[in-house]
Design an enzyme around this catalytic site. Structure first.
Site, short mmCIF file in Angstrom:
data_model
loop_
_atom_site.label_atom_id
_atom_site.label_comp_id
_atom_site.label_asym_id
_atom_site.label_seq_id
_atom_site.Cartn_x
_atom_site.Cartn_y
_atom_site.Cartn_z
N LYS A 158 0.87 -1.20 0.00
CA LYS A 158 0.00 0.00 0.00
C LYS A 158 0.90 1.24 0.00
O LYS A 158 2.03 1.19 0.45
CB LYS A 158 -0.86 0.01 1.26
CG LYS A 158 -1.91 -1.09 1.32
CD LYS A 158 -3.30 -0.51 1.09
CE LYS A 158 -4.38 -1.53 1.30
NZ LYS A 158 -4.63 -1.78 2.71
N HIS A 198 2.09 7.03 2.49
CA HIS A 198 1.60 8.35 2.12
C HIS A 198 1.75 9.38 3.23
O HIS A 198 2.22 9.07 4.33
CB HIS A 198 0.15 8.26 1.65
CG HIS A 198 -0.78 7.65 2.66
ND1 HIS A 198 -1.19 8.33 3.77
CD2 HIS A 198 -1.36 6.42 2.71
CE1 HIS A 198 -1.99 7.54 4.49
NE2 HIS A 198 -2.11 6.39 3.86
N HIS A 246 1.21 8.87 6.86
CA HIS A 246 2.19 8.16 7.69
C HIS A 246 3.28 9.09 8.23
O HIS A 246 4.15 8.66 8.97
CB HIS A 246 2.86 7.03 6.90
CG HIS A 246 1.93 5.93 6.51
ND1 HIS A 246 1.59 5.68 5.20
CD2 HIS A 246 1.23 5.05 7.25
CE1 HIS A 246 0.74 4.67 5.16
NE2 HIS A 246 0.50 4.27 6.39
N1 ARG Z 1 -0.86 -0.53 9.86
C1 ARG Z 1 -1.81 0.19 10.64
C2 ARG Z 1 -2.44 1.31 9.80
O1 ARG Z 1 -1.90 1.71 8.80
C3 ARG Z 1 -1.19 0.82 11.85
C4 ARG Z 1 -0.71 -0.14 12.88
C5 ARG Z 1 -0.42 0.52 14.18
N2 ARG Z 1 0.10 -0.37 15.17
C6 ARG Z 1 -0.60 -1.26 15.83
N3 ARG Z 1 0.03 -2.04 16.68
N4 ARG Z 1 -1.88 -1.39 15.65
O2 ARG Z 1 -3.50 1.79 10.19
#
Ligand code: ARG
Length: 562
Positions: free
Chosen positions: A124, A127, A130
């Protein structure tokens, strides 16, 4: 010892702890009355006296000394002035000696902090959404390290889910190895987007089958999945490098799949699992929250389940004192539920799980929308900012050497600082022009100030001038600058305690402003006496050290010249 603690030690207020007194001491906005002020109305209740009377009495019993030069009771406040010379004696040699260690301490020795941040999703876009988690997390990692903590930076990869079945299906239809290797993450993402826009019932079924194959260990499916994963990682790692970020762990969601049965077992043992419409859930109604879904009716785990397994695994593996999740506030409920479930499991460390929530970032000239092709890639924002920085540098200083290197530091710094300068929970609208304003509350302003200080010091070195604390009574500008520099260790500590790197960013801007005031109002190389010049040069060097250290904590480099 910092001044607040020092003053508190010398004040006796019945029924009030020294730490509480120290905390009550404030730096007044107008420092003409004092450098610190203690509002006495907060003691009125315990002491059964008026604030004015308390202030009078405390002032009468306070012995001024070499550190605190005066005390006065005014309208229920106690105002303290600090001895300027003794402040210089305290601060300047310490900074010059500690150099890049100035601001750090060992308060966290023996303690471990896990920081879950950036946490990208495989295949993905990486962006603009982040940006905050990445730079906030990176700054927190550095800040906690500077305070002596053992820090584990974790990128909790989004590497599990049916979307990878879709990706394989899309790849098989329209992609090939050469294409994705050449096009990298963009090519993979394009395949995924195309699948979603063209998907038929039949394709969806096929995707589910591919996902099942990944899960059951099928070689080809896993090989493809690993290819997508490694292409994504090599892409994001290049950006992390530009941002001076390194992770200790890339254990993502898929890492926890085989740990889920044990977690489910534990929940069952504790009598926490109930069935709801075929799904296995933890009821959180008594706490005013929707149920925490552990397993769907088809037995599949969810994002939340994997986070629960991850929390237990991290506690067991790292025995953390704190585990931070640097994740947008949109996931507030998710983390409230997760932490509650850990608490209900009877784990005393549930209180050490912290959701470090932050606001949204958007661009002044366009939303951050991830819908249909309107994605703003973080890499593009960084590159554009570096380009703009280069243009500005070319205009301002056409003869500058290493322009590309300087532009990289200025441009990357502007993006990072733009995301870190405000209180983290605030939504931010990023503007290239504002972020690159040499006269704004910006990193480039701080960097430029550093270059200015460095150039004075260079001239001093060429002239063989002495750079040393001498017996000089600091003037107003010097005193303000000294106080700013002295506040750095506290700013770092407070940034860690509140998970708020903006404290360090604000320190940098404030100190740079005070340095510039000093630089403009006071002659340094042309000072009236050699003694004064040595003092001012020492103050210049201390400023440069503090500013450099502050920016370094945020992940921002300082060019030698600008
Ligand atoms: N990958 C997830 C997102 O883009 C964020 C993960 C954050 N960390 C966690 N332990 N949930 O929304």
């Amino acid at each position: 010892m910092d001044h607040k603690t020092y003053i508190a030690e010398k004040l006796n207020v019945a029924g009030t702890a020294k730490a509480e007194i120290a905390e009550s001491l404030a730096v007044p906005p107008d420092t003409s009355l004092g450098d610190y002020a203690l509002p006495c109305f907060r003691f009125a209740k315990i002491l059964h006296k008026s604030p004015a009377m308390i202030a009078e009495e405390l002032a009468g019993s306070f012995q001024t000394d070499d550190v605190i030069s005066s005390i006065a009771a005014v309208n229920g406040y106690l105002n303290f002035k600090i001895n300027k010379k003794s402040l210089a004696r305290e601060v300047i040699p310490a900074v010059l000696e500690q150099k890049c260690a100035y601001g750090s301490s060992d308060m966290g020795a023996g303690k471990t902090v896990c920081v879950d941040y950036s946490s990208v999703n495989i295949a993905k876009p990486f962006h603009i959404g982040h940006l905050s988690t990445t730079v906030l997390g990176g700054a927190l990692v550095r800040i906690f390290k500077a305070l002596g903590y053992n820090v584990v930076g974790i990128n909790h990869l989004g590497d599990y889910g049916t979307q990878f079945g879709k990706l394989i299906s899309a790849y098989k239809r329209w992609g090939n190895r050469e294409g994705v290797e050449r096009g990298g993450i963009h090519a993979i993402n394009d395949l995924y987007v195309r699948f979603n826009s063209e998907a038929t019932e039949e394709m969806e079924a096929e995707a589910r089958e591919y996902f099942r194959l990944i899960e059951s260990g099928d070689e080809e499916a896993n090989e493809l999945f690993n290819l997508f994963k490694s292409l994504t990682l090599s892409y994001v790692e290049k950006i992390y490098e530009r941002l001076h970020i390194k992770f200790d762990s890339y254990c993502g969601e898929s890492f926890y799949i085989d740990k889920i049965p044990a977690v489910v077992e534990k929940l069952k043992e504790k009598g926490l699992l109930t069935e709801s419409q075929g799904a296995q859930v933890v009821d959180l109604e008594p706490f005013g929250m929707p149920p925490f879904i552990v397993l769907r009716s088809d037995g599949a785990s969810l994002y939340a389940t994997r986070d629960l397994a991850a929390a237990l695994y991290r506690k067991e593996t790292y025995d953390f004192d704190k585990c931070l999740y640097v994740v947008a506030y949109q996931q507030n409920l998710h983390f409230q539920q997760l932490f509650k479930v850990v608490e209900l499991m009877g784990e005393p460390w549930a209180k050490d799980l912290v959701h470090v929530a932050y606001g949204m970032v958007s661009l002044e000239d366009g939303a951050m929308s991830t819908r249909k092709g309107k994605v703003v890639w973080l890499e593009d924002v960084i590159s554009r900012c570096v380009e703009k920085a280069k243009q500005i540098l070319e205009e301002k200083n056409p003869d500058l050497e290493n322009k590309d290197e300087v532009a990289e530091k200025v441009g990357v710094g502007a993006v990072v600082f733009g995301a870190l300068y405000n209180n983290k929970i605030k939504d931010i609208v990023f503007s290239y022009d504002k972020a690159l304003n040499f006269d704004g509350e910006t990193s480039v302003y701080v960097q430029y100030t550093c270059a200015r200080a460095a150039s004075v010091l260079e001239r001093a070195a060429a002239a063989g001038a002495r750079v040393e604390l001498t017996d000089v009574e600091p003037n107003a500008q010097e005193f303000e600058l000294l106080k700013a520099i002295a506040s750095f260790p506290d700013a770092v500590k407070s940034a860690a305690e509140n998970y708020e790197p903006s404290t360090v960013a604000r320190f940098a801007v404030d100190t740079a402003q005070k340095f510039n005031k000093f630089y403009i109002d006071c002659k340094i190389m042309q000072a009236e006496s050699e003694e004064l010049r040595a003092f001012r040069l020492a103050l210049t060097r201390a400023s440069l050290i503090s500013l450099t250290n502050a920016l370094a904590l945020l992940g921002i480099g300082v060019p030698e010249k600008m």
